[in-house]
Design a protein around this motif. Structure first.
Motif, PDB file in Angstrom:
ATOM      1  N   ARG A  81      -8.662  -4.141  -1.319  1.00 64.11           N
ATOM      2  CA  ARG A  81      -7.240  -3.985  -0.992  1.00 64.11           C
ATOM      3  C   ARG A  81      -6.756  -2.576  -1.335  1.00 64.11           C
ATOM      4  O   ARG A  81      -6.076  -1.926  -0.530  1.00 64.11           O
ATOM      5  CB  ARG A  81      -6.425  -5.025  -1.747  1.00 64.11           C
ATOM      6  CG  ARG A  81      -4.917  -4.827  -1.669  1.00 64.11           C
ATOM      7  CD  ARG A  81      -4.172  -5.933  -2.378  1.00 64.11           C
ATOM      8  NE  ARG A  81      -4.571  -6.106  -3.756  1.00 64.11           N
ATOM      9  CZ  ARG A  81      -4.156  -5.335  -4.768  1.00 64.11           C
ATOM     10  NH1 ARG A  81      -3.358  -4.316  -4.531  1.00 64.11           N
ATOM     11  NH2 ARG A  81      -4.560  -5.582  -6.015  1.00 64.11           N
TER      12      ARG A  81
ATOM     13  N   PHE B 283      -8.515  -4.311   4.333  1.00 61.76           N
ATOM     14  CA  PHE B 283      -7.782  -5.565   4.163  1.00 61.76           C
ATOM     15  C   PHE B 283      -8.585  -6.789   4.604  1.00 61.76           C
ATOM     16  O   PHE B 283      -8.457  -7.866   4.012  1.00 61.76           O
ATOM     17  CB  PHE B 283      -6.452  -5.505   4.914  1.00 61.76           C
ATOM     18  CG  PHE B 283      -5.501  -4.477   4.363  1.00 61.76           C
ATOM     19  CD1 PHE B 283      -5.656  -3.954   3.091  1.00 61.76           C
ATOM     20  CD2 PHE B 283      -4.432  -4.039   5.124  1.00 61.76           C
ATOM     21  CE1 PHE B 283      -4.778  -3.018   2.575  1.00 61.76           C
ATOM     22  CE2 PHE B 283      -3.533  -3.095   4.625  1.00 61.76           C
ATOM     23  CZ  PHE B 283      -3.713  -2.583   3.342  1.00 61.76           C
TER      24      PHE B 283
ATOM     25  N   GLU C 225      -9.329  -9.918   2.189  1.00 63.88           N
ATOM     26  CA  GLU C 225      -8.955 -11.288   2.548  1.00 63.88           C
ATOM     27  C   GLU C 225     -10.140 -12.241   2.361  1.00 63.88           C
ATOM     28  O   GLU C 225     -10.004 -13.325   1.777  1.00 63.88           O
ATOM     29  CB  GLU C 225      -8.483 -11.328   4.007  1.00 63.88           C
ATOM     30  CG  GLU C 225      -8.080 -12.692   4.511  1.00 63.88           C
ATOM     31  CD  GLU C 225      -6.584 -12.946   4.397  1.00 63.88           C
ATOM     32  OE1 GLU C 225      -6.203 -14.125   4.309  1.00 63.88           O
ATOM     33  OE2 GLU C 225      -5.809 -11.971   4.375  1.00 63.88           O
TER      34      GLU C 225
ATOM     35  N   LEU D 241      -1.811  -8.123  -1.211  1.00 63.35           N
ATOM     36  CA  LEU D 241      -2.406  -7.901   0.114  1.00 63.35           C
ATOM     37  C   LEU D 241      -1.399  -8.238   1.205  1.00 63.35           C
ATOM     38  O   LEU D 241      -1.250  -7.489   2.181  1.00 63.35           O
ATOM     39  CB  LEU D 241      -3.665  -8.757   0.263  1.00 63.35           C
ATOM     40  CG  LEU D 241      -4.350  -8.718   1.632  1.00 63.35           C
ATOM     41  CD1 LEU D 241      -4.828  -7.312   1.961  1.00 63.35           C
ATOM     42  CD2 LEU D 241      -5.514  -9.705   1.682  1.00 63.35           C
ATOM     43  N   ARG D 242      -0.692  -9.362   1.064  1.00 62.27           N
ATOM     44  CA  ARG D 242       0.324  -9.722   2.050  1.00 62.27           C
ATOM     45  C   ARG D 242       1.412  -8.652   2.122  1.00 62.27           C
ATOM     46  O   ARG D 242       1.906  -8.310   3.203  1.00 62.27           O
ATOM     47  CB  ARG D 242       0.944 -11.079   1.684  1.00 62.27           C
ATOM     48  CG  ARG D 242      -0.018 -12.241   1.796  1.00 62.27           C
ATOM     49  CD  ARG D 242      -0.324 -12.555   3.256  1.00 62.27           C
ATOM     50  NE  ARG D 242      -1.350 -13.582   3.370  1.00 62.27           N
ATOM     51  CZ  ARG D 242      -2.633 -13.323   3.588  1.00 62.27           C
ATOM     52  NH1 ARG D 242      -3.040 -12.071   3.744  1.00 62.27           N
ATOM     53  NH2 ARG D 242      -3.514 -14.296   3.677  1.00 62.27           N
TER      54      ARG D 242
ATOM     55  N   GLN E 102       0.282  -5.809   4.088  1.00 59.77           N
ATOM     56  CA  GLN E 102       0.254  -6.171   5.506  1.00 59.77           C
ATOM     57  C   GLN E 102       1.658  -6.333   6.088  1.00 59.77           C
ATOM     58  O   GLN E 102       1.813  -6.832   7.188  1.00 59.77           O
ATOM     59  CB  GLN E 102      -0.528  -7.479   5.685  1.00 59.77           C
ATOM     60  CG  GLN E 102      -2.007  -7.370   5.334  1.00 59.77           C
ATOM     61  CD  GLN E 102      -2.684  -8.732   5.232  1.00 59.77           C
ATOM     62  OE1 GLN E 102      -2.057  -9.735   4.850  1.00 59.77           O
ATOM     63  NE2 GLN E 102      -3.968  -8.791   5.557  1.00 59.77           N
ATOM     64  N   ARG E 103       2.676  -5.918   5.304  1.00 59.60           N
ATOM     65  CA  ARG E 103       4.095  -6.022   5.688  1.00 59.60           C
ATOM     66  C   ARG E 103       4.526  -7.475   5.894  1.00 59.60           C
ATOM     67  O   ARG E 103       5.323  -7.789   6.775  1.00 59.60           O
ATOM     68  CB  ARG E 103       4.405  -5.174   6.934  1.00 59.60           C
ATOM     69  CG  ARG E 103       4.275  -3.676   6.676  1.00 59.60           C
ATOM     70  CD  ARG E 103       4.749  -2.864   7.863  1.00 59.60           C
ATOM     71  NE  ARG E 103       4.690  -1.436   7.576  1.00 59.60           N
ATOM     72  CZ  ARG E 103       5.683  -0.729   7.041  1.00 59.60           C
ATOM     73  NH1 ARG E 103       6.815  -1.337   6.727  1.00 59.60           N
ATOM     74  NH2 ARG E 103       5.553   0.567   6.826  1.00 59.60           N
ATOM     75  N   ARG E 104       3.979  -8.358   5.081  1.00 59.63           N
ATOM     76  CA  ARG E 104       4.378  -9.776   5.081  1.00 59.63           C
ATOM     77  C   ARG E 104       5.013 -10.093   3.734  1.00 59.63           C
ATOM     78  O   ARG E 104       4.541 -10.906   2.953  1.00 59.63           O
ATOM     79  CB  ARG E 104       3.161 -10.653   5.360  1.00 59.63           C
ATOM     80  CG  ARG E 104       2.563 -10.443   6.749  1.00 59.63           C
ATOM     81  CD  ARG E 104       1.228 -11.149   6.925  1.00 59.63           C
ATOM     82  NE  ARG E 104       1.336 -12.579   6.705  1.00 59.63           N
ATOM     83  CZ  ARG E 104       0.288 -13.414   6.674  1.00 59.63           C
ATOM     84  NH1 ARG E 104      -0.940 -12.925   6.848  1.00 59.63           N
ATOM     85  NH2 ARG E 104       0.450 -14.705   6.463  1.00 59.63           N
TER      86      ARG E 104
END
Length: 559
Positions: free
Chosen positions: A300, A305, A309, A329-330, A333-335
């Motif tokens: 990460r 990514f 994951e 990580l989310r 990922q822009r989450r």
């Protein structure tokens, strides 16, 4: 003919027994196990040789063979009327079951050990050994005073009989109990004392490995980074001296990977974690899962990514909690909303102080990213309370970084400057280049918000160089976005986006902004995502700093 074959078998068995004992003495555990097993097939081993076989099996990772041989030794001692050594065997069987999570078997063997030792008319050292599980159990229940007292009684018996294993184990348990009471210096001093016996080779092989691992874990929980590094290096040397040993080598590699990551040696840390996973995936899934988690963190941070994951998911399938790495990580990922939901769930379910401390920096970061400044502030305060209760440099560095990021999000740039400078200094003191660079990036944003463009450029250039040396690709991209040229007039933002950005700069949450503008929270989320994309900003704090530096609120464009 039959008698000749029988005599030949006896000779071979005798030779195998001699070879097995010799291999045991030189710590060639696989050879010892092989020769002793061959000797046992021809003529059943005596109790002392069964104990040697059990130790050898344990150290090459054959847990079932260890328990089987030790149980036979227990019965052999008992049949010969030797209650004290039988008690010792029962103690180790109970401890082994406890470490494997087999509560029923553990309780049964320890109960049997107590019943057998009660037959011994005279005082014996085994009574002290049976106090060790009591001290450990009290410690796990948070009854640190009772744990301290039980460990002290065990240690006194060990001193009376000059039993090095018992003395060292009791001393280290006293140290852990003092750490749990937040007596950092006294607790670490006792751990150091126990480790002198370990590193000087005074202890039996299994006790040596168990105390190594327990002390290193205690140092990690106390954020005593220097001692954790020192004892991990000693453990690595001990493992390297015994190439046939499997039992503690995997845990050693996980610790080495953590320390190398902390000090910025990411490629070496990743290789350690990979080797550990390969070594332990069949023999010790829990250690392999921890190594996979370590790999996920490193992938990460380096920007791979997909690999991160996969590592986190496999680690979770093998029983290891992948947080906070998966949530971060989310976020990368822009989450952000998914990251926030996960961390809220995990924080609500976590009571252990060390685990909460490990989660809190990520919790603060994620809450700020999704605009929940009040939750981030509460997380920061909890971290500061923990730092005040356990006076460790790393904890103070974590708290100062969190405090600076919250102050920056609340537009208190001058206060953030003070907190972040302290954070950088503390991270440098413990030689942690990545969190130091992260703090410098925020320091650059604070300088921008105060109108100090030269200071901002110096800080951002310095942290970019640090990220480049580490191989932190996502962080390099963020720094490059921050350093990019502004677009004409309000950076291309719409009037509504400028309005949202002004409210963000006032420290308001997405929920509060939605209420003030009579819009849904999802709409505000979308506006904020557009703002960050247009400005090339990685966070709300960065967007706020950009807005003030480029006077976006002086353009007369906001309603």
């Amino acid at each position: 003919m039959g008698r000749g074959n029988e005599r030949s078998s006896v000779r071979r068995s005798s030779n195998d027994l001699v070879r097995g004992r010799a291999a045991y003495r030189r710590r060639a555990w696989r050879d010892a196990c092989r020769f002793l097993e061959r000797a046992d097939q021809v003529h059943p081993l005596a109790a002392e040789d069964l104990e040697r076989l059990a130790v050898s099996a344990y150290l090459i990772g054959c847990d079932e063979d260890y328990a089987g041989a030790l149980e036979r030794a227990y019965h052999a001692h008992l049949d010969a009327g030797r209650a004290a050594p039988a008690t010792r065997c029962a103690f180790w069987l109970g401890l082994h079951a406890s470490l494997r999570g087999q509560t029923g078997r553990a309780t049964g063997w320890l109960g049997r050990a107590k019943r057998v030792v009660d037959r011994v008319a005279h005082d014996c050292v085994e009574r002290g050994y049976l106090m060790l599980p009591l001290a450990e159990g009290q410690l796990l229940r948070g009854r640190t005073g009772s744990a301290l007292a039980a460990a002290a009684r065990a240690g006194a018996i060990g001193e009376r009989f000059r039993d090095h294993d018992l003395i060292a184990c009791a001393t280290h348990l006293e140290g852990r109990a003092l750490l749990a009471q937040r007596h950092l210096d006294e607790g670490l001093a006792l751990l150091d004392e126990a480790m002198l016996a370990v590193t000087s080779g005074e202890l039996s092989p299994i006790m040596t490995g168990l105390i190594y691992c327990s002390v290193i874990d205690a140092c990690r929980e106390a954020y005593a980074v220097g001692r954790a590094r020192e004892w991990t290096q000693a453990l690595a040397h001990w493992c390297d001296e015994q190439p046939q040993m499997m039992a503690f080598a995997g845990a050693c590699q996980v610790h080495r990977a953590e320390i190398k990551q902390f000090h910025g040696a990411w490629p070496e840390a990743l290789e350690e974690a990979r080797q550990c996973c390969d070594r332990c995936r069949r023999s010790n899934r829990s250690v392999a899962a921890a190594a996979l988690n370590q790999q996920g963190d490193l992938h990460r941070l380096r920007g791979d990514f997909a690999a991160a994951e996969h590592a986190y998911r496999t680690s979770a399938a093998w029983g290891c909690e992948p947080q906070p790495g998966m949530a971060l990580l989310r976020l990368a990922q822009r989450r952000g909303n998914a990251a926030a939901a996960t961390l809220r769930r995990v924080m609500n379910a976590t009571r252990n102080r060390f685990e909460r401390t490990r989660l809190l920096p990520a919790y603060v970061e994620v809450m700020l990213a999704v605009g929940d400044v009040s939750e981030a502030r509460e997380g920061c305060r909890e971290l500061e309370r923990m730092a005040a209760g356990l006076d460790a440099v790393v904890l103070h560095a974590m708290a100062a970084s969190a405090r600076g990021s919250v102050e920056l999000a609340e537009c208190h740039a001058q206060a953030a400057l003070v907190s972040l400078r302290r954070a950088v200094s503390l991270w440098n003191e413990v030689e942690a280049p990545y969190p130091a660079a992260r703090a410098r990036a925020l320091l650059g944003l604070a300088c921008r918000a105060l109108g100090d463009s030269d200071g901002a450029a110096l800080e951002l250039d310095a942290c970019r160089l640090a990220f480049q040396q580490l191989g932190a690709a996502p962080d390099i991209a963020c720094i490059d976005a921050l350093a990019s040229k502004p677009t004409p007039h309000a950076a291309g933002l719409t009037l509504r986006e400028l309005q949202v950005l002004r409210l963000v700069s006032e420290g308001k949450t997405n929920r509060a902004i939605a209420a003030e503008l009579s819009r849904s929270e999802r709409t505000v989320d979308r506006h904020l995502c557009n703002i960050l994309t247009k400005l090339g900003a990685p966070s709300r704090a960065a967007a706020t700093a950009y807005a003030y530096e480029h006077r976006l609120f002086d353009s007369g464009s906001t309603p």
